[in-house]
Design an enzyme around this catalytic site. Structure first.
Site, PDB file in Angstrom:
ATOM      1  N   GLU A  53       0.728  -1.159   0.093  1.00  0.00           N
ATOM      2  CA  GLU A  53      -0.083   0.071   0.067  1.00  0.00           C
ATOM      3  C   GLU A  53       0.789   1.292  -0.188  1.00  0.00           C
ATOM      4  OE1 GLU A  53      -2.153  -2.961   3.012  1.00  0.00           O
ATOM      5  OE2 GLU A  53      -0.153  -2.660   2.363  1.00  0.00           O
ATOM      6  N   CYS A  78      -2.231  -3.736   7.147  1.00  0.00           N
ATOM      7  CA  CYS A  78      -1.802  -3.864   8.768  1.00  0.00           C
ATOM      8  C   CYS A  78      -2.230  -2.683   9.663  1.00  0.00           C
ATOM      9  CB  CYS A  78      -0.441  -4.299   8.618  1.00  0.00           C
ATOM     10  SG  CYS A  78       0.332  -2.812   8.079  1.00  0.00           S
ATOM     11  N   CYS A  87      -0.434   0.443   7.617  1.00  0.00           N
ATOM     12  CA  CYS A  87      -0.973   0.858   6.465  1.00  0.00           C
ATOM     13  C   CYS A  87      -2.270   1.318   6.324  1.00  0.00           C
ATOM     14  CB  CYS A  87      -0.780  -0.410   5.155  1.00  0.00           C
ATOM     15  SG  CYS A  87       0.971  -1.038   4.728  1.00  0.00           S
ATOM     16  N   ALA A 157      12.559 -38.005  -6.243  1.00  0.00           N
ATOM     17  CA  ALA A 157      12.543 -38.554  -7.568  1.00  0.00           C
ATOM     18  C   ALA A 157      12.496 -39.820  -7.538  1.00  0.00           C
ATOM     19  CB  ALA A 157      13.900 -38.039  -8.508  1.00  0.00           C
ATOM     20  N   THR A 204      20.420 -39.274   3.818  1.00  0.00           N
ATOM     21  CA  THR A 204      20.448 -38.619   2.654  1.00  0.00           C
ATOM     22  C   THR A 204      21.751 -37.667   2.721  1.00  0.00           C
ATOM     23  OG1 THR A 204      17.984 -38.483   2.172  1.00  0.00           O
ATOM     24  CG2 THR A 204      19.497 -36.767   1.190  1.00  0.00           C
ATOM     25  N   ARG A 215      21.721 -23.583  -7.558  1.00  0.00           N
ATOM     26  CA  ARG A 215      22.981 -23.601  -8.518  1.00  0.00           C
ATOM     27  C   ARG A 215      22.171 -23.201 -10.130  1.00  0.00           C
ATOM     28  NH1 ARG A 215      23.615 -27.722  -5.457  1.00  0.00           N
ATOM     29  NH2 ARG A 215      23.018 -29.384  -7.134  1.00  0.00           N
ATOM     30  N   SER A 300       7.175 -40.852   6.846  1.00  0.00           N
ATOM     31  CA  SER A 300       6.701 -40.372   8.159  1.00  0.00           C
ATOM     32  C   SER A 300       5.865 -39.246   7.950  1.00  0.00           C
ATOM     33  CB  SER A 300       8.090 -40.258   9.345  1.00  0.00           C
ATOM     34  OG  SER A 300       8.487 -39.041   8.775  1.00  0.00           O
TER      35      SER A 300
END
Length: 348
Positions: A53, A78, A87, A157, A204, A215, A300
């Site tokens: 705003e 807000c 605002c 994947a 992992t 990247r 999980s």
């Protein structure tokens, strides 16, 4: 599409410029209209900087026009002092009498207070224009404030025969066994640039030694989160290079020196780990997280129904044997071809 929907749609389009950079604030767009002509517009660019705003009002060259104009905003203005002034106060101060709002802000600091302030000060306020679209725009923000947890995106994947990794032994190299093609990998980096954080499990981290950064796409690197119950991950692994903040979720006292952009959070690994992870991330004001693995960690979260979206890349390869991929027992909402790969998108 009526005139109000037309300009709230423009607010939504503007707000999307803040995707991936507005955290922990919501994405917000605003336009100011006079006689069906936009005379000012803006969006929230970054936390701590002016809100949508403010940028919209500042963009209006002739401020005398504001008293006859209508301001549109995708999220309730807000009404509290944070890093920037309220605002709602600014709208009243500039004499804008007509305010159209996409959706109410459910953050307890706002939650209708901005609308109330505007009405008390003589503004004509219309709320709920393209409400569903405005909710979808800030699904991460609303999930965080309404469910007290981050918006959770599962991602992995898998091969055409349903494996997420080859079998590893002590002689296996600590690097990924690539399943998806280069275009899918670029898409994943785009996802990382959008979401605030990324999480992997110990296996992992040990097997792939990932950097979990951006990247192949432009944007900010996500906060890195790693589950390491017994602090097995060596200090010289990429996760501890200090380039990006890393949160280690463990049950042991840290054995790593401070000052390298690492935070340690202790949980009880014997009791509903996904729920405790969500509590840790909520405490650290993380609004959205990609969970990239491993298979046990992903499953999980599925089993505990703690997920909002899943992106499964099915590569054009076969492993015949290996580590089985997680299972979601529902049909995908969307299927996209990425060259030889298939991306299945599920929404919970």
């Amino acid at each position: 599409m009526n005139i109000h929907e037309k300009y709230i749609k423009r607010c939504i389009d503007l707000a999307k410029n803040g995707l991936g950079v507005a955290y922990p604030n919501p994405m917000v767009g605003s336009v100011i209209v006079l006689n069906d002509v936009i005379i000012g517009e803006g969006w929230h660019r970054k936390a701590g900087e002016p809100h949508a705003e403010v940028n919209a009002i500042n963009s209006v060259e002739d401020k005398s026009l504001l008293k006859k104009a209508t301001i549109y905003v995708s999220l309730e203005p807000c009404s509290h002092f944070g890093k920037t002034p309220p605002c709602a106060n600014l709208i009243v101060k500039n004499g804008i009498k007509n305010v159209v709002i996409g959706v109410v802000d459910t953050n307890s600091k706002v939650s209708g207070k901005g609308i109330e302030y505007l009405k008390k000060n003589g503004c004509n306020v219309l709320v709920g224009v393209l409400e569903e679209e405005c909710l979808e725009l800030n699904k991460r923000f609303f999930t965080f404030h309404n469910k007290k947890r981050p918006y959770i995106v599962l991602k992995w994947a898998e091969t055409k025969d349903g494996f997420i990794d080859k079998l590893r032994d002590s002689n296996s190299e600590n690097s990924p066994n690539w399943i998806s093609n280069q275009y899918s990998q670029q898409h994943v980096h785009k996802m990382r640039a959008v979401e605030q954080a990324i999480l992997v499990g110990t296996t992992t981290a040990l097997n792939d030694n990932p950097t979990l950064n951006v990247r192949s796409w432009y944007g900010n690197n996500p906060i890195r989160i790693v589950l390491d119950r017994e602090l097995k991950i060596p200090n010289n692994y990429n996760l501890f290079n200090g380039n990006v903040q890393t949160i280690v979720i463990t049950e042991k006292k840290p054995n790593i020196s401070s000052g390298i952009n690492v935070i340690f959070e202790e949980i009880d690994f014997s009791n509903n780990v996904p729920k405790q992870i969500c509590e840790v991330l909520y405490k650290n004001e993380i609004h959205a997280v990609i969970i990239e693995g491993g298979s046990q960690t992903l499953q999980s979260f599925i089993n505990n129904n703690l997920w909002d979206e899943a992106n499964i890349f099915v590569g054009d390869v076969l492993f015949s044997k290996g580590l089985k991929a997680p299972i979601i027992n529902k049909e995908p909402n969307e299927i996209i071809k990425i060259s030889s790969d298939t991306l299945k998108i599920f929404r919970n």
